[in-house]
Design an enzyme around this catalytic site. Structure first.
Site, short mmCIF file in Angstrom:
data_model
loop_
_atom_site.label_atom_id
_atom_site.label_comp_id
_atom_site.label_asym_id
_atom_site.label_seq_id
_atom_site.Cartn_x
_atom_site.Cartn_y
_atom_site.Cartn_z
N PRO A 276 47.68 11.24 -16.21
CA PRO A 276 46.43 10.83 -15.57
C PRO A 276 45.94 11.87 -14.57
O PRO A 276 46.73 12.48 -13.87
CB PRO A 276 46.82 9.53 -14.84
CG PRO A 276 48.28 9.68 -14.57
CD PRO A 276 48.86 10.54 -15.67
N GLY A 277 44.65 12.09 -14.54
CA GLY A 277 44.04 12.98 -13.55
C GLY A 277 43.04 12.19 -12.74
O GLY A 277 43.26 11.82 -11.60
N ARG A 278 41.93 11.87 -13.40
CA ARG A 278 40.80 11.22 -12.74
C ARG A 278 41.20 9.94 -12.01
O ARG A 278 40.77 9.67 -10.90
CB ARG A 278 39.75 10.88 -13.79
CG ARG A 278 38.45 10.37 -13.21
CD ARG A 278 37.53 9.84 -14.31
NE ARG A 278 37.47 10.62 -15.50
CZ ARG A 278 36.53 11.52 -15.79
NH1 ARG A 278 35.56 11.74 -14.93
NH2 ARG A 278 36.56 12.19 -16.92
N CYS A 346 17.85 26.47 -7.91
CA CYS A 346 16.54 26.64 -8.55
C CYS A 346 16.55 26.22 -10.02
O CYS A 346 16.30 27.05 -10.91
CB CYS A 346 16.12 28.09 -8.41
SG CYS A 346 16.20 28.59 -6.71
N GLU A 347 16.89 24.99 -10.28
CA GLU A 347 16.85 24.44 -11.64
C GLU A 347 16.53 22.95 -11.50
O GLU A 347 17.08 22.30 -10.61
CB GLU A 347 18.21 24.50 -12.34
CG GLU A 347 18.75 25.85 -12.58
CD GLU A 347 19.90 25.84 -13.58
OE1 GLU A 347 20.01 24.90 -14.39
OE2 GLU A 347 20.69 26.79 -13.51
N1 LLP Z 1 45.69 15.49 -20.52
C1 LLP Z 1 44.92 16.31 -21.25
C2 LLP Z 1 45.52 17.05 -22.37
C3 LLP Z 1 43.55 16.47 -20.95
O1 LLP Z 1 42.80 17.27 -21.69
C4 LLP Z 1 43.00 15.74 -19.86
C5 LLP Z 1 41.58 15.87 -19.52
C6 LLP Z 1 43.85 14.90 -19.12
C7 LLP Z 1 45.19 14.80 -19.48
C8 LLP Z 1 43.38 14.11 -17.93
O2 LLP Z 1 42.41 13.18 -18.25
P1 LLP Z 1 41.92 12.14 -17.13
O3 LLP Z 1 43.09 11.22 -16.83
O4 LLP Z 1 41.53 12.91 -15.95
O5 LLP Z 1 40.80 11.45 -17.76
N2 LLP Z 1 35.32 17.51 -16.64
C9 LLP Z 1 35.23 16.20 -17.24
C10 LLP Z 1 36.59 15.65 -17.67
C11 LLP Z 1 37.33 16.56 -18.62
C12 LLP Z 1 38.68 16.01 -19.03
C13 LLP Z 1 39.44 17.00 -19.82
N3 LLP Z 1 40.77 16.63 -20.15
C14 LLP Z 1 34.54 15.25 -16.28
O6 LLP Z 1 34.13 15.68 -15.21
O7 LLP Z 1 34.36 14.07 -16.60
#
Ligand code: LLP
Length: 421
Positions: A276-278, A346-347
């Protein structure tokens, strides 16, 4: 739940008024709450407490060393996708045996860096990558632990730019070819097959795609075991969504997500990894910005703030919504009016929101973009030679600048004019 609340009429990060941070650090600035990070990490750990597991924070969501150190000290593993992220995880004190390396385009140099520095597993995404890793590990006289990323051809029902689990996406190996590729992997020198990996997309607000994908994973694990592979580890990826709008129904909770994992692969006796990231860092951060001008337009008012698309790219890139709130708490019954909230770049794409209902605001007032802790600072740039947005970490009643704002002089010094010009 997060730790950004009004206290005494001012929006605070934990017990620090955002007005104090703005005064001392300036704006725009990202502000993170340590308590929220700890709480969210704990929820995932709790969601998997029925089995052996490792929660690998997706470093791409927020790679600040202080954030990684906080997570690492809690026992988190890390999911990295570049040599740079690998170096960050190590610099934050995370041991190699807690780092998984994902990504479709790992270079030989990056794989060497991880093999030399220590790695828990490579999530391999293609046969050419498998061969390159085999050759490298063999030449170094080491064995690379490998999980193969499987593309389950499942629709994650999320924004098209962040869906990764359909067969038309560049990620993973088609599930139909999985057994063949595992057989190949098992025959290669320098490779030790340890598990299966999947990641079907990001900001998923429905558990059903996870259930479908993980059910396919369970079937595959049984088939692979029948083929003689010892599959001991399953990497379920990341992707659980967060509420970006306070007034909306909330996405599923980590505990419910953990139950889906248990229902689908829980009986296989594997160690579970998640990435998990987000969900950990998204609602643990805000982007604090000041109003530069309130500009009357044709039939609309523009709130021109000092944050721009280069600081928070998500609205311009994905049409993403971030709640915008005033730092001074509006008194009950305060009238609101619609504003188009825009940055100075500027966009026309540098528009955060149109028709946002906010109380009357004036130049110098502070507003905050909520839910900006994930994919905020990490995607920032210096477009328009706007210095890279700084970051602050709050804990209880104190805070620290964890990435300073560069001066324009520092930015200019990075460029070189060749002597022949
Ligand atoms: N594992 C892999 C292999 C991934 O590609 C990603 C996210 C994650 C884990 C983590 O996913 P999360 O739990 O954060 O959803 N920039 C975009 C999100 C790109 C996500 C890319 N991969 C945004 O701002 O929504």
């Amino acid at each position: 739940m997060d730790h950004f609340n009004y206290q005494g009429g001012v929006l605070c990060a934990e017990d620090v008024p955002l007005t104090r941070i703005a005064a001392e650090v300036g704006t725009p600035v990202y502000v993170y709450s340590a308590a929220t990070l700890r709480r969210h990490f704990g929820l995932f750990r709790q969601a998997l407490d029925w089995t052996d597991h490792l929660v690998c924070f997706a470093v791409k969501a927020n790679s600040n060393l202080a954030v990684l150190k906080l997570m690492g000290d809690l026992g988190a593993g890390m999911d990295v996708v570049s040599g740079g992220e690998y170096a960050r995880a190590r610099a934050a004190g995370v041991p190699g045996d807690r780092i998984v390396f994902s990504g479709v385009g790992k270079t030989v140099a990056e794989m060497r860096q991880a093999l030399e520095g220590g790695i828990r597993q490579f999530n391999v995404e293609s046969e050419p990558e498998l061969h390159a890793l085999s050759q490298l590990a063999d030449s170094m006289g080491v064995t690379a632990p490998v999980a193969i990323r499987i593309n389950p051809d499942v629709d994650a029902k999320t924004h098209e730019k962040i869906a990764t689990g359909k067969s038309e996406n560049k990620f993973g190996i088609p599930i139909a070819r999985a057994r063949q590729v595992y057989a190949e992997a098992a025959s290669l020198p320098g490779i030790s097959v340890v598990g299966v990996d999947m990641h079907i997309g990001s900001q998923l607000t429905d558990l059903e795609p996870f259930r479908q994908a993980y059910t396919k994973m369970a079937g595959l694990v049984r088939a692979l075991r029948a083929d003689g592979h010892a599959i001991t580890r399953l990497d379920m990826g990341g992707g659980l969504g967060i509420p970006y709008r306070r007034d909306n129904s909330a996405p599923p909770l980590p505990i419910e997500y953990g139950q889906v994992i248990r229902d689908t692969v829980g009986d296989l006796g594997c160690e579970i990894e998640i990435e998990p990231g987000r969900n950990i860092v998204g609602n643990a951060g805000i982007l604090l910005t000041s109003v530069i001008y309130v500009k009357e337009g044709e039939g609309r008012n523009f709130l021109i703030v000092d944050a721009a698309m280069n600081d928070l790219l998500r609205p311009a890139m994905y049409g993403a919504h971030h709640d915008i709130v005033p730092v001074r708490e509006p008194l009950p019954g305060t009238e609101v009016q619609p504003f188009d909230v825009v940055g100075p770049v500027c966009e026309t794409g540098d528009t955060f929101q149109k028709g946002t209902q906010l109380p009357a605001l004036a130049a110098g007032d502070l507003v905050a973009f909520r839910s900006a802790g994930a994919y905020g600072a990490v995607m920032a740039s210096e477009y328009n030679t706007r210095p890279l947005v700084p970051e602050v970490l709050v804990q209880d009643d104190h805070f620290a600048v964890i990435r300073a704002r560069p001066t324009v002089e520092e930015i200019l010094n990075r460029d070189t004019i060749p002597e022949w010009l």
